[in-house]
Design a protein around this motif. Structure first.
Motif, PDB file in Angstrom:
ATOM      1  N   SER A   1       0.861  -1.178   0.000  1.00 48.04           N
ATOM      2  CA  SER A   1       0.000   0.000   0.000  1.00 48.04           C
ATOM      3  C   SER A   1       0.900   1.232   0.000  1.00 48.04           C
ATOM      4  O   SER A   1       2.070   1.145   0.417  1.00 48.04           O
ATOM      5  CB  SER A   1      -0.879   0.014   1.250  1.00 48.04           C
ATOM      6  OG  SER A   1      -1.372   1.320   1.525  1.00 48.04           O
ATOM      7  N   PRO A   2       0.413   2.380  -0.455  1.00 48.49           N
ATOM      8  CA  PRO A   2       1.212   3.598  -0.298  1.00 48.49           C
ATOM      9  C   PRO A   2       1.585   3.881   1.150  1.00 48.49           C
ATOM     10  O   PRO A   2       2.526   4.631   1.414  1.00 48.49           O
ATOM     11  CB  PRO A   2       0.287   4.694  -0.850  1.00 48.49           C
ATOM     12  CG  PRO A   2      -0.583   3.992  -1.826  1.00 48.49           C
ATOM     13  CD  PRO A   2      -0.823   2.636  -1.222  1.00 48.49           C
ATOM     14  N   ARG A   3       0.868   3.273   2.097  1.00 47.31           N
ATOM     15  CA  ARG A   3       1.145   3.487   3.514  1.00 47.31           C
ATOM     16  C   ARG A   3       2.065   2.425   4.103  1.00 47.31           C
ATOM     17  O   ARG A   3       2.389   2.463   5.289  1.00 47.31           O
ATOM     18  CB  ARG A   3      -0.169   3.531   4.294  1.00 47.31           C
ATOM     19  CG  ARG A   3      -1.084   4.667   3.839  1.00 47.31           C
ATOM     20  CD  ARG A   3      -2.396   4.637   4.590  1.00 47.31           C
ATOM     21  NE  ARG A   3      -3.385   5.477   3.923  1.00 47.31           N
ATOM     22  CZ  ARG A   3      -4.676   5.481   4.217  1.00 47.31           C
ATOM     23  NH1 ARG A   3      -5.129   4.678   5.158  1.00 47.31           N
ATOM     24  NH2 ARG A   3      -5.515   6.274   3.575  1.00 47.31           N
ATOM     25  N   THR A   4       2.494   1.458   3.288  1.00 49.18           N
ATOM     26  CA  THR A   4       3.439   0.448   3.755  1.00 49.18           C
ATOM     27  C   THR A   4       4.755   1.116   4.133  1.00 49.18           C
ATOM     28  O   THR A   4       5.296   1.915   3.376  1.00 49.18           O
ATOM     29  CB  THR A   4       3.680  -0.608   2.667  1.00 49.18           C
ATOM     30  OG1 THR A   4       2.445  -1.250   2.350  1.00 49.18           O
ATOM     31  CG2 THR A   4       4.688  -1.656   3.128  1.00 49.18           C
ATOM     32  N   THR A   5       5.270   0.806   5.307  1.00 55.15           N
ATOM     33  CA  THR A   5       6.495   1.428   5.793  1.00 55.15           C
ATOM     34  C   THR A   5       7.721   0.613   5.389  1.00 55.15           C
ATOM     35  O   THR A   5       7.617  -0.568   5.028  1.00 55.15           O
ATOM     36  CB  THR A   5       6.466   1.547   7.312  1.00 55.15           C
ATOM     37  OG1 THR A   5       6.481   0.222   7.887  1.00 55.15           O
ATOM     38  CG2 THR A   5       5.211   2.290   7.784  1.00 55.15           C
ATOM     39  N   LEU A   6       8.883   1.234   5.512  1.00 54.70           N
ATOM     40  CA  LEU A   6      10.126   0.527   5.251  1.00 54.70           C
ATOM     41  C   LEU A   6      10.345  -0.588   6.271  1.00 54.70           C
ATOM     42  O   LEU A   6      10.963  -1.606   5.951  1.00 54.70           O
ATOM     43  CB  LEU A   6      11.300   1.501   5.275  1.00 54.70           C
ATOM     44  CG  LEU A   6      11.437   2.387   4.028  1.00 54.70           C
ATOM     45  CD1 LEU A   6      12.421   3.520   4.288  1.00 54.70           C
ATOM     46  CD2 LEU A   6      11.895   1.555   2.835  1.00 54.70           C
ATOM     47  N   ALA A   7       9.841  -0.414   7.461  1.00 53.14           N
ATOM     48  CA  ALA A   7       9.952  -1.485   8.463  1.00 53.14           C
ATOM     49  C   ALA A   7       9.148  -2.706   8.038  1.00 53.14           C
ATOM     50  O   ALA A   7       9.553  -3.846   8.276  1.00 53.14           O
ATOM     51  CB  ALA A   7       9.472  -0.979   9.821  1.00 53.14           C
ATOM     52  N   GLU A   8       8.026  -2.470   7.384  1.00 49.35           N
ATOM     53  CA  GLU A   8       7.173  -3.567   6.925  1.00 49.35           C
ATOM     54  C   GLU A   8       7.696  -4.195   5.646  1.00 49.35           C
ATOM     55  O   GLU A   8       7.539  -5.410   5.427  1.00 49.35           O
ATOM     56  CB  GLU A   8       5.750  -3.052   6.700  1.00 49.35           C
ATOM     57  CG  GLU A   8       5.045  -2.622   7.981  1.00 49.35           C
ATOM     58  CD  GLU A   8       3.760  -1.862   7.718  1.00 49.35           C
ATOM     59  OE1 GLU A   8       2.801  -2.064   8.475  1.00 49.35           O
ATOM     60  OE2 GLU A   8       3.710  -1.067   6.755  1.00 49.35           O
ATOM     61  N   CYS A   9       8.302  -3.391   4.771  1.00 46.14           N
ATOM     62  CA  CYS A   9       8.843  -3.880   3.493  1.00 46.14           C
ATOM     63  C   CYS A   9      10.103  -3.072   3.177  1.00 46.14           C
ATOM     64  O   CYS A   9      10.016  -1.981   2.599  1.00 46.14           O
ATOM     65  CB  CYS A   9       7.809  -3.727   2.382  1.00 46.14           C
ATOM     66  SG  CYS A   9       8.345  -4.406   0.787  1.00 46.14           S
ATOM     67  N   PRO A  10      11.273  -3.560   3.547  1.00 47.32           N
ATOM     68  CA  PRO A  10      12.501  -2.761   3.472  1.00 47.32           C
ATOM     69  C   PRO A  10      12.899  -2.298   2.074  1.00 47.32           C
ATOM     70  O   PRO A  10      13.661  -1.331   1.943  1.00 47.32           O
ATOM     71  CB  PRO A  10      13.567  -3.720   4.052  1.00 47.32           C
ATOM     72  CG  PRO A  10      12.805  -4.680   4.900  1.00 47.32           C
ATOM     73  CD  PRO A  10      11.484  -4.859   4.214  1.00 47.32           C
ATOM     74  N   TYR A  11      12.405  -2.954   1.030  1.00 48.43           N
ATOM     75  CA  TYR A  11      12.793  -2.547  -0.319  1.00 48.43           C
ATOM     76  C   TYR A  11      11.771  -1.619  -0.978  1.00 48.43           C
ATOM     77  O   TYR A  11      11.984  -1.161  -2.104  1.00 48.43           O
ATOM     78  CB  TYR A  11      13.046  -3.765  -1.217  1.00 48.43           C
ATOM     79  CG  TYR A  11      11.906  -4.762  -1.287  1.00 48.43           C
ATOM     80  CD1 TYR A  11      10.831  -4.565  -2.134  1.00 48.43           C
ATOM     81  CD2 TYR A  11      11.926  -5.918  -0.513  1.00 48.43           C
ATOM     82  CE1 TYR A  11       9.786  -5.477  -2.209  1.00 48.43           C
ATOM     83  CE2 TYR A  11      10.888  -6.846  -0.577  1.00 48.43           C
ATOM     84  CZ  TYR A  11       9.827  -6.618  -1.422  1.00 48.43           C
ATOM     85  OH  TYR A  11       8.802  -7.527  -1.504  1.00 48.43           O
ATOM     86  N   PHE A  12      10.670  -1.348  -0.304  1.00 51.53           N
ATOM     87  CA  PHE A  12       9.638  -0.479  -0.872  1.00 51.53           C
ATOM     88  C   PHE A  12       9.614   0.842  -0.113  1.00 51.53           C
ATOM     89  O   PHE A  12       9.202   0.893   1.042  1.00 51.53           O
ATOM     90  CB  PHE A  12       8.265  -1.152  -0.800  1.00 51.53           C
ATOM     91  CG  PHE A  12       7.122  -0.261  -1.208  1.00 51.53           C
ATOM     92  CD1 PHE A  12       7.036   0.235  -2.503  1.00 51.53           C
ATOM     93  CD2 PHE A  12       6.136   0.084  -0.298  1.00 51.53           C
ATOM     94  CE1 PHE A  12       5.994   1.067  -2.881  1.00 51.53           C
ATOM     95  CE2 PHE A  12       5.072   0.900  -0.665  1.00 51.53           C
ATOM     96  CZ  PHE A  12       5.009   1.398  -1.960  1.00 51.53           C
ATOM     97  N   ASP A  13      10.078   1.900  -0.785  1.00 48.81           N
ATOM     98  CA  ASP A  13      10.140   3.235  -0.177  1.00 48.81           C
ATOM     99  C   ASP A  13       9.031   4.087  -0.782  1.00 48.81           C
ATOM    100  O   ASP A  13       9.217   4.745  -1.813  1.00 48.81           O
ATOM    101  CB  ASP A  13      11.509   3.855  -0.423  1.00 48.81           C
ATOM    102  CG  ASP A  13      11.723   5.136   0.382  1.00 48.81           C
ATOM    103  OD1 ASP A  13      10.726   5.773   0.754  1.00 48.81           O
ATOM    104  OD2 ASP A  13      12.889   5.497   0.613  1.00 48.81           O
ATOM    105  N   ALA A  14       7.862   4.054  -0.164  1.00 47.03           N
ATOM    106  CA  ALA A  14       6.704   4.779  -0.702  1.00 47.03           C
ATOM    107  C   ALA A  14       6.967   6.274  -0.800  1.00 47.03           C
ATOM    108  O   ALA A  14       6.547   6.926  -1.761  1.00 47.03           O
ATOM    109  CB  ALA A  14       5.483   4.514   0.172  1.00 47.03           C
ATOM    110  N   GLN A  15       7.678   6.816   0.178  1.00 44.76           N
ATOM    111  CA  GLN A  15       7.940   8.254   0.161  1.00 44.76           C
ATOM    112  C   GLN A  15       8.875   8.635  -0.991  1.00 44.76           C
ATOM    113  O   GLN A  15       8.671   9.659  -1.647  1.00 44.76           O
ATOM    114  CB  GLN A  15       8.539   8.699   1.500  1.00 44.76           C
ATOM    115  CG  GLN A  15       7.569   8.544   2.674  1.00 44.76           C
ATOM    116  CD  GLN A  15       6.263   9.275   2.447  1.00 44.76           C
ATOM    117  OE1 GLN A  15       6.245  10.441   2.058  1.00 44.76           O
ATOM    118  NE2 GLN A  15       5.147   8.577   2.676  1.00 44.76           N
TER     119      GLN A  15
END
Length: 238
Positions: A57-71
């Motif tokens: 999700s756009p709200r997924t954090t780096l802690a939740e998914c380290p390779y996905f940087d939504a910001q």
């Protein structure tokens, strides 16, 4: 034309966008974030940004998914919009466009997986880039959420299960909650990864069987997408 693709997972693909760009001789670059490739720091290297889907999700954090940087992805989207680049988002990508512009992602009324019709709105039926889709048009789906809407956004297509299937956010900025890029190969990758998800969704109103998804012909949908992309590039180059 220089096209940059952002891919979030190994089981996701660029689908019909890749042959479209290759056949036109466009330069193609990639950010395969699942493999540790960062998104570009600036928009200097591309004219068109395509951000694809994923389970995040756009709200997924780096802690939740380290390779996905939504910001970082939203920052790049905003940079590209400011630079008058073409920006197209699919599924998660469409939601990231909305979030980048201040519109929060929403849960779709229904989960949709497989091929189901979309219907053009009045704005869509007269839109010079998508009127050729016809209405209804059978397209691919694989989602739970839908993009947020800014005050300037225009909904161009809806479905029975989701009221925000195609959204125009700006002159060169479009979000597709639906998957017009799906090919048989792309869908097979999702099927192989999603056995439990499909089992859990069985019996819901907008879930196709694996057999139906494998047997469906994606070509007409792809060709209509290619025409949209050609018209979009032509408009950008005018």
């Amino acid at each position: 034309m220089r096209v940059h693709f952002v891919i979030h997972e190994s089981f996701e693909s660029a689908g019909a966008y890749l042959p479209w760009a290759e056949e036109r001789g466009y330069a193609i670059s990639w950010s395969r974030v699942y493999a540790g490739e960062s998104v570009p720091a600036s928009t200097d290297g591309f004219d068109m940004l395509v951000v694809f889907g994923g389970p995040q999700s756009p709200r997924t954090t780096l802690a939740e998914c380290p390779y996905f940087d939504a910001q970082a992805e939203q920052h790049l989207i905003n940079q590209a919009i400011a630079a008058r680049k073409i920006v197209v988002g699919i599924c998660l990508g469409s939601q990231l466009i909305g979030e980048a512009l201040g519109a929060r992602v929403c849960q779709s009324p229904e989960k949709e997986v497989g091929h189901y019709p979309i219907t053009l709105t009045d704005a869509g039926k007269t839109h010079p880039l998508i009127a050729h889709f016809g209405s209804p048009l059978m397209v691919g789906h694989w989602h739970n959420d839908m993009p947020g809407l800014t005050d300037q956004a225009t909904v161009l297509a809806t479905s029975e299960g989701c009221p925000r299937q195609i959204v125009q956010y700006g002159n060169f900025v479009y979000g597709f909650q639906c998957h017009m890029e799906f090919t048989a190969e792309a869908v097979e990758g999702l099927i192989q990864h999603s056995e439990q998800e499909l089992a859990d969704a069985k019996g819901k109103p907008f879930i196709r069987s694996v057999t139906e998804m494998r047997e469906w012909n994606y070509q007409q949908m792809n060709e209509k997408l290619w025409q949209f992309l050609d018209l979009l590039v032509e408009k950008r180059n005018d």
